[in-house]
Design a protein around this motif. Structure first.
Motif, PDB file in Angstrom:
ATOM      1  N   VAL A  96       0.723  -1.329  -0.036  1.00 35.80           N
ATOM      2  CA  VAL A  96       0.064  -0.549   0.416  1.00 35.80           C
ATOM      3  C   VAL A  96       1.096   1.275   0.181  1.00 35.80           C
ATOM      4  O   VAL A  96       1.668   1.584   0.892  1.00 35.80           O
ATOM      5  CB  VAL A  96      -0.866  -0.543   1.136  1.00 35.80           C
ATOM      6  CG1 VAL A  96      -1.895   1.480   1.239  1.00 35.80           C
ATOM      7  CG2 VAL A  96      -1.570  -1.341   1.364  1.00 35.80           C
ATOM      8  N   PHE A  97       0.509   1.840  -1.072  1.00 34.54           N
ATOM      9  CA  PHE A  97       1.675   3.055  -1.453  1.00 34.54           C
ATOM     10  C   PHE A  97       1.140   4.550  -0.339  1.00 34.54           C
ATOM     11  O   PHE A  97       0.153   5.064  -1.158  1.00 34.54           O
ATOM     12  CB  PHE A  97       2.278   3.521  -2.463  1.00 34.54           C
ATOM     13  CG  PHE A  97       2.953   1.578  -3.562  1.00 34.54           C
ATOM     14  CD1 PHE A  97       3.619   1.147  -2.516  1.00 34.54           C
ATOM     15  CD2 PHE A  97       2.661   1.203  -4.434  1.00 34.54           C
ATOM     16  CE1 PHE A  97       4.237   0.100  -3.085  1.00 34.54           C
ATOM     17  CE2 PHE A  97       2.829   0.447  -4.939  1.00 34.54           C
ATOM     18  CZ  PHE A  97       3.638  -0.474  -4.621  1.00 34.54           C
ATOM     19  N   LEU A  98       2.048   4.859  -0.216  1.00 32.16           N
ATOM     20  CA  LEU A  98       1.729   6.555   0.915  1.00 32.16           C
ATOM     21  C   LEU A  98       2.068   7.519   0.101  1.00 32.16           C
ATOM     22  O   LEU A  98       4.003   7.285   0.083  1.00 32.16           O
ATOM     23  CB  LEU A  98       1.957   6.011   2.013  1.00 32.16           C
ATOM     24  CG  LEU A  98       1.382   5.182   2.880  1.00 32.16           C
ATOM     25  CD1 LEU A  98       1.763   4.606   4.506  1.00 32.16           C
ATOM     26  CD2 LEU A  98      -0.086   4.712   3.704  1.00 32.16           C
ATOM     27  N   ASP A  99       1.643   8.564  -0.144  1.00 29.41           N
ATOM     28  CA  ASP A  99       2.340  10.465  -0.206  1.00 29.41           C
ATOM     29  C   ASP A  99       3.050  10.386   0.758  1.00 29.41           C
ATOM     30  O   ASP A  99       2.895  10.018   2.097  1.00 29.41           O
ATOM     31  CB  ASP A  99       1.152  10.539  -0.769  1.00 29.41           C
ATOM     32  CG  ASP A  99       1.923  11.527  -1.327  1.00 29.41           C
ATOM     33  OD1 ASP A  99       2.988  12.282  -2.278  1.00 29.41           O
ATOM     34  OD2 ASP A  99       1.139  13.127  -2.188  1.00 29.41           O
ATOM     35  N   VAL A 100       3.885  11.362   0.260  1.00 30.23           N
ATOM     36  CA  VAL A 100       4.921  12.201   1.132  1.00 30.23           C
ATOM     37  C   VAL A 100       4.446  13.245   1.540  1.00 30.23           C
ATOM     38  O   VAL A 100       4.398  14.619   0.329  1.00 30.23           O
ATOM     39  CB  VAL A 100       6.742  11.964   1.261  1.00 30.23           C
ATOM     40  CG1 VAL A 100       6.689  10.313   0.567  1.00 30.23           C
ATOM     41  CG2 VAL A 100       7.191  12.653  -0.569  1.00 30.23           C
ATOM     42  N   ASP A 101       5.064  14.375   2.499  1.00 33.96           N
ATOM     43  CA  ASP A 101       4.987  15.858   2.796  1.00 33.96           C
ATOM     44  C   ASP A 101       5.746  15.935   1.334  1.00 33.96           C
ATOM     45  O   ASP A 101       7.538  15.951   1.740  1.00 33.96           O
ATOM     46  CB  ASP A 101       4.963  16.211   4.136  1.00 33.96           C
ATOM     47  CG  ASP A 101       5.658  17.555   4.569  1.00 33.96           C
ATOM     48  OD1 ASP A 101       4.368  18.182   4.387  1.00 33.96           O
ATOM     49  OD2 ASP A 101       6.569  17.993   4.415  1.00 33.96           O
ATOM     50  N   GLN A 102       5.798  17.419   0.823  1.00 39.87           N
ATOM     51  CA  GLN A 102       6.862  17.720  -0.579  1.00 39.87           C
ATOM     52  C   GLN A 102       8.035  18.593   0.526  1.00 39.87           C
ATOM     53  O   GLN A 102       8.931  18.956  -0.113  1.00 39.87           O
ATOM     54  CB  GLN A 102       6.235  19.216  -1.274  1.00 39.87           C
ATOM     55  CG  GLN A 102       6.964  19.504  -2.169  1.00 39.87           C
ATOM     56  CD  GLN A 102       5.944  19.790  -3.560  1.00 39.87           C
ATOM     57  OE1 GLN A 102       4.482  19.027  -3.606  1.00 39.87           O
ATOM     58  NE2 GLN A 102       6.739  20.026  -4.441  1.00 39.87           N
TER      59      GLN A 102
END
Length: 354
Positions: A96-102
């Protein structure tokens, strides 16, 4: 000769330890392997461990130890190494892929909090990307097993009382040439308590001897653990000077959120525009750079034939933070083995980077 992005901080006395191991005729996994594990257990206040030859084997052992058959999903940052994707798939599990804070490259805190609402998530892989440290308060309150990969952040701290590596059910310490601590390759797995130690011991019990870290490699890793504090202090000194240099350019860098103490793994520069011109400029000046998230899962999904063209086109919308960093973040050399002259060259390149 160009300044490489990574250079192991190996001193002559480190090699003396390796040579002593070689002349003892004990090269296979043995006493040095055990002493490396013990040094990390003492550093991170863990209970047991295993030192293995390569990361995929280490992760598969942890998945086995966690018995994820009933909760087969493993959550992780989409900017994690593609080797983790391989380990998950080879274990018959679902990523399950999670996005990151830029601004930091860390998984977004609300995304982490939402994981507890999904009963199919069996484990979360938490890493310290480029040495940055996630929120202790968020991780502490999660109700799912945590696999804490500190390969790029060992030596950091969540709080004054809790070191990086102090929260996971299992802790992964990479020993690859580009990691903070190197044994020339491999990964040490640590377990938090006796129950997890028994599960890990059972998971690795049938592995052949050649999948364990050799004593020669372990001897090198053990000496580096002893020198870790000095390594980190030197990295922080370099990082602060780099920050001042980069402020004179028109590019930016990533930042540690909150009060946690990060480890300057390398120096990330978020460039405006494409990366090709800055890479070529730095190379002409004798400084090698590379994309900060080279060989990430996001890169793999975008480039390889695992998704349809329509799915590939949707990646920037699905993972906006990861997409932005993947395409704009360069890593500059930052390690204790830099000479004074090399350090000055890198500073000048940071100031004048197009």
């Amino acid at each position: 000769m160009s300044i490489p992005v990574f250079r192991p901080s190996i001193k002559r006395k480190d090699m003396d330890s390796v040579l002593s191991c070689m002349v003892s005729d004990q090269l296979w996994p043995g006493q040095q392997n055990e002493e490396l594990i013990t040094a990390l257990l003492e550093l991170l206040d863990a209970d047991g461990g295993a030192a293995l030859r390569e990361p995929v084997t280490a992760y598969k052992a942890v998945f086995h130890a966690l018995s994820l058959e009933d909760r087969p999903k493993v959550a992780l940052s989409v900017l994690s190494s593609v080797s983790l994707y391989r380990a998950i798939c080879e274990s018959g599990l679902e990523p399950v892929f999670l996005d990151v804070d830029q601004g930091s490259g860390l998984v977004e805190e609300q995304v982490l909090k939402d994981l507890s609402q999904d009963p199919s998530i069996g484990a979360l892989i938490v890493n310290t990307p480029l040495g940055f440290v996630p929120s202790y308060e968020v991780l502490r309150d999660l109700s799912i097993p945590i696999i804490e990969d500190i390969s790029q952040g060992i030596g950091g701290r969540y709080t004054d009382d809790v070191p990086v590596g102090g929260i996971g059910d299992f802790i992964m310490v990479g020993m690859e040439p580009e990691d903070v601590i190197t044994a020339g390759g491999g990964m040490v797995v640590l377990s938090r308590d006796k129950k997890q130690t028994k599960a890990l011991t059972d998971a690795v019990s049938d592995l052949p001897q050649e999948l364990y870290l050799s004593d020669m490699s372990a001897a090198l890793g053990r000496t580096q653990v002893k020198e870790l504090k000095g390594f980190i202090e030197k990295r922080r000194e370099l990082f602060e000077t780099y920050i001042r240099a980069s402020m004179r350019s028109h590019h930016s860098t990533l930042h540690q959120p909150g009060e946690s103490l990060y480890v300057p793994y390398g120096f990330p520069v978020v460039v405006r525009g494409g990366m090709n011109e800055p890479i070529q400029y730095a190379r002409k000046k004798g400084v090698e750079t590379q994309p900060a998230y080279l060989h990430s899962i996001y890169q793999f999904l975008a480039e390889k034939e695992v998704l349809s063209e329509e799915e590939k086109e949707a990646l920037p919308r699905k993972f906006p933070g990861a997409s932005a960093l993947q395409l704009s973040t360069l890593l500059f050399p930052l390690y204790p083995a830099l000479t004074g002259k090399e350090f000055e060259i890198i500073q000048k390149v940071l100031v004048t980077l197009p």
